[in-house]
Write a protein that holds these residues in place. Structure first.
Motif, mmCIF file in Angstrom:
data_model
loop_
_atom_site.group_PDB
_atom_site.id
_atom_site.type_symbol
_atom_site.label_atom_id
_atom_site.label_comp_id
_atom_site.label_asym_id
_atom_site.label_seq_id
_atom_site.Cartn_x
_atom_site.Cartn_y
_atom_site.Cartn_z
ATOM 1 N N TYR A 42 0.858 -0.933 -0.036
ATOM 2 C CA TYR A 42 0.291 -0.133 -0.312
ATOM 3 C C TYR A 42 0.708 1.894 0.135
ATOM 4 O O TYR A 42 1.676 1.388 0.828
ATOM 5 C CB TYR A 42 -0.831 -0.062 1.206
ATOM 6 N N CYS A 63 -7.502 4.129 -5.150
ATOM 7 C CA CYS A 63 -8.103 3.311 -4.540
ATOM 8 C C CYS A 63 -10.284 3.904 -5.315
ATOM 9 O O CYS A 63 -10.771 3.192 -5.060
ATOM 10 C CB CYS A 63 -7.952 3.887 -3.177
ATOM 11 N N CYS A 66 -10.725 1.996 -7.047
ATOM 12 C CA CYS A 66 -10.738 0.451 -6.842
ATOM 13 C C CYS A 66 -12.440 -0.352 -6.617
ATOM 14 O O CYS A 66 -13.006 0.809 -5.991
ATOM 15 C CB CYS A 66 -9.845 0.307 -5.691
ATOM 16 N N LEU A 68 -12.958 -2.749 -3.961
ATOM 17 C CA LEU A 68 -13.549 -2.520 -2.727
ATOM 18 C C LEU A 68 -13.406 -1.071 -2.086
ATOM 19 O O LEU A 68 -13.815 -1.690 -0.779
ATOM 20 C CB LEU A 68 -12.017 -3.458 -2.287
ATOM 21 N N TYR A 69 -13.139 -0.117 -2.787
ATOM 22 C CA TYR A 69 -12.972 1.236 -1.977
ATOM 23 C C TYR A 69 -14.141 1.789 -1.227
ATOM 24 O O TYR A 69 -15.849 1.970 -2.399
ATOM 25 C CB TYR A 69 -12.432 2.589 -3.113
ATOM 26 N N CYS A 80 -11.877 1.130 3.359
ATOM 27 C CA CYS A 80 -11.486 -0.608 2.128
ATOM 28 C C CYS A 80 -11.324 -1.396 3.242
ATOM 29 O O CYS A 80 -10.886 -1.886 4.118
ATOM 30 C CB CYS A 80 -9.977 -0.572 1.969
ATOM 31 N N PHE A 83 -8.807 -3.375 4.787
ATOM 32 C CA PHE A 83 -7.771 -2.577 5.835
ATOM 33 C C PHE A 83 -9.223 -2.038 7.015
ATOM 34 O O PHE A 83 -9.147 -0.676 6.866
ATOM 35 C CB PHE A 83 -7.073 -1.672 5.436
ATOM 36 N N VAL A 88 -8.317 4.553 4.037
ATOM 37 C CA VAL A 88 -7.322 4.106 2.830
ATOM 38 C C VAL A 88 -7.174 5.769 1.745
ATOM 39 O O VAL A 88 -8.355 6.293 2.140
ATOM 40 C CB VAL A 88 -7.579 3.122 2.108
ATOM 41 N N CYS A 94 -2.602 -0.099 -3.709
ATOM 42 C CA CYS A 94 -2.260 -1.243 -2.824
ATOM 43 C C CYS A 94 -2.602 -2.948 -3.681
ATOM 44 O O CYS A 94 -3.300 -2.628 -4.526
ATOM 45 C CB CYS A 94 -2.986 -1.267 -1.854
ATOM 46 N N ALA A 96 -3.630 -5.373 -4.237
ATOM 47 C CA ALA A 96 -5.446 -6.235 -4.695
ATOM 48 C C ALA A 96 -5.983 -5.207 -5.629
ATOM 49 O O ALA A 96 -7.115 -5.697 -6.114
ATOM 50 C CB ALA A 96 -6.034 -6.292 -3.058
ATOM 51 N N TRP A 97 -5.564 -4.111 -6.165
ATOM 52 C CA TRP A 97 -6.481 -2.985 -6.435
ATOM 53 C C TRP A 97 -7.003 -4.185 -7.585
ATOM 54 O O TRP A 97 -6.492 -4.490 -8.617
ATOM 55 C CB TRP A 97 -5.753 -2.018 -7.468
HETATM 56 FE FE1 SF4 Z 1 -7.179 0.414 -2.523
HETATM 57 FE FE2 SF4 Z 1 -6.200 -1.565 -1.964
HETATM 58 FE FE3 SF4 Z 1 -8.355 -1.177 -0.809
HETATM 59 FE FE4 SF4 Z 1 -8.220 -1.229 -3.246
HETATM 60 S S1 SF4 Z 1 -7.774 -3.238 -2.592
HETATM 61 S S2 SF4 Z 1 -9.636 0.294 -1.859
HETATM 62 S S3 SF4 Z 1 -6.383 -0.106 -4.025
HETATM 63 S S4 SF4 Z 1 -6.194 -0.386 -0.806
#
Ligand code: SF4
Length: 101
Positions: A42, A63, A66, A68-69, A80, A83, A88, A94, A96-97
Protein backbone atom coordinates in the motif's frame (compact mmCIF):
# COMPACT_ATOMS: atom_id res chain seq x y z
CA UNK A 1 -23.47 16.34 47.11
CA UNK A 2 -25.42 14.75 44.30
CA UNK A 3 -27.84 11.99 45.07
CA UNK A 4 -27.88 8.63 43.32
CA UNK A 5 -30.66 9.59 40.89
CA UNK A 6 -28.86 12.74 39.74
CA UNK A 7 -25.66 10.74 39.40
CA UNK A 8 -27.34 8.17 37.11
CA UNK A 9 -28.81 10.95 34.97
CA UNK A 10 -25.42 12.62 34.63
CA UNK A 11 -23.67 9.37 33.70
CA UNK A 12 -26.33 8.60 31.07
CA UNK A 13 -25.92 12.05 29.53
CA UNK A 14 -22.14 11.71 29.52
CA UNK A 15 -22.15 8.28 27.88
CA UNK A 16 -24.68 9.50 25.31
CA UNK A 17 -22.35 12.36 24.39
CA UNK A 18 -19.43 9.93 24.19
CA UNK A 19 -21.30 7.62 21.83
CA UNK A 20 -22.35 10.57 19.65
CA UNK A 21 -18.69 11.61 19.47
CA UNK A 22 -17.65 8.13 18.39
CA UNK A 23 -20.26 8.08 15.64
CA UNK A 24 -18.91 11.34 14.21
CA UNK A 25 -15.20 10.49 14.54
CA UNK A 26 -13.56 9.24 11.34
CA UNK A 27 -11.31 6.18 11.50
CA UNK A 28 -7.59 6.96 11.33
CA UNK A 29 -5.79 7.07 8.01
CA UNK A 30 -3.92 3.88 7.17
CA UNK A 31 -0.17 4.23 7.57
CA UNK A 32 2.15 2.85 4.89
CA UNK A 33 4.17 1.27 7.70
CA UNK A 34 1.19 -0.71 9.02
CA UNK A 35 2.17 -4.43 8.70
CA UNK A 36 -0.91 -5.20 6.56
CA UNK A 37 -0.15 -2.14 4.36
CA UNK A 38 3.43 -3.34 3.84
CA UNK A 39 2.20 -6.85 3.03
CA UNK A 40 -0.08 -5.47 0.29
CA UNK A 41 2.37 -2.83 -1.00
CA UNK A 42 0.00 0.00 0.00
CA UNK A 43 1.04 3.56 -0.84
CA UNK A 44 -1.02 6.63 0.04
CA UNK A 45 0.06 8.09 -3.34
CA UNK A 46 -0.36 5.74 -6.30
CA UNK A 47 2.47 7.50 -8.18
CA UNK A 48 4.93 6.35 -5.47
CA UNK A 49 4.33 2.63 -6.06
CA UNK A 50 7.47 0.62 -6.79
CA UNK A 51 7.14 -0.21 -10.52
CA UNK A 52 9.83 -2.88 -10.35
CA UNK A 53 8.02 -4.71 -7.58
CA UNK A 54 4.52 -4.22 -9.06
CA UNK A 55 4.90 -4.23 -12.87
CA UNK A 56 1.12 -4.46 -13.41
CA UNK A 57 0.54 -1.22 -11.50
CA UNK A 58 -0.51 1.85 -13.49
CA UNK A 59 -0.70 5.40 -12.14
CA UNK A 60 -4.37 5.54 -13.21
CA UNK A 61 -5.13 2.83 -10.63
CA UNK A 62 -6.24 4.50 -7.41
CA UNK A 63 -8.25 3.43 -4.37
CA UNK A 64 -11.09 5.68 -5.50
CA UNK A 65 -11.51 3.62 -8.71
CA UNK A 66 -10.97 0.27 -6.98
CA UNK A 67 -13.92 -2.13 -6.60
CA UNK A 68 -13.21 -2.49 -2.88
CA UNK A 69 -13.16 1.23 -2.02
CA UNK A 70 -16.09 2.26 0.21
CA UNK A 71 -15.66 6.04 0.16
CA UNK A 72 -17.52 8.51 -2.03
CA UNK A 73 -15.73 9.69 -5.21
CA UNK A 74 -15.40 13.19 -3.71
CA UNK A 75 -13.83 11.97 -0.41
CA UNK A 76 -10.08 12.35 0.19
CA UNK A 77 -10.09 8.99 1.97
CA UNK A 78 -12.49 6.16 2.66
CA UNK A 79 -12.80 2.72 4.20
CA UNK A 80 -11.50 -0.42 2.52
CA UNK A 81 -12.52 -3.89 3.78
CA UNK A 82 -8.90 -5.08 3.55
CA UNK A 83 -7.89 -2.55 6.19
CA UNK A 84 -10.70 -2.72 8.75
CA UNK A 85 -10.98 0.27 11.07
CA UNK A 86 -8.72 2.46 8.91
CA UNK A 87 -9.23 4.80 5.97
CA UNK A 88 -7.22 4.51 2.77
CA UNK A 89 -6.31 7.55 0.67
CA UNK A 90 -8.50 8.09 -2.41
CA UNK A 91 -5.25 8.50 -4.39
CA UNK A 92 -3.70 5.45 -2.74
CA UNK A 93 -3.08 1.98 -4.12
CA UNK A 94 -2.36 -1.56 -2.99
CA UNK A 95 -1.61 -4.80 -4.83
CA UNK A 96 -5.23 -5.98 -4.32
CA UNK A 97 -6.50 -3.17 -6.57
CA UNK A 98 -9.34 -4.37 -8.80
CA UNK A 99 -11.09 -2.28 -11.43
CA UNK A 100 -14.43 -0.89 -10.30
CA UNK A 101 -17.18 -2.25 -12.54
FE1 SF4 B 1 -7.13 0.78 -2.19
FE2 SF4 B 1 -6.15 -1.70 -2.14
FE3 SF4 B 1 -8.36 -1.13 -0.78
FE4 SF4 B 1 -8.43 -1.16 -3.42
S1 SF4 B 1 -8.04 -2.93 -2.10
S2 SF4 B 1 -9.34 0.39 -2.06
S3 SF4 B 1 -6.40 -0.38 -3.96
S4 SF4 B 1 -6.31 -0.30 -0.40
Amino acid sequence: MIDRRQFVVQISAASGALMAGQAIAQPALLSETDPQAIALGYKADTTKVDAAKYPKHAATQECKNCALYQGKPSDAAGPCPLFAGKQVAAKGWCSAWAKKA
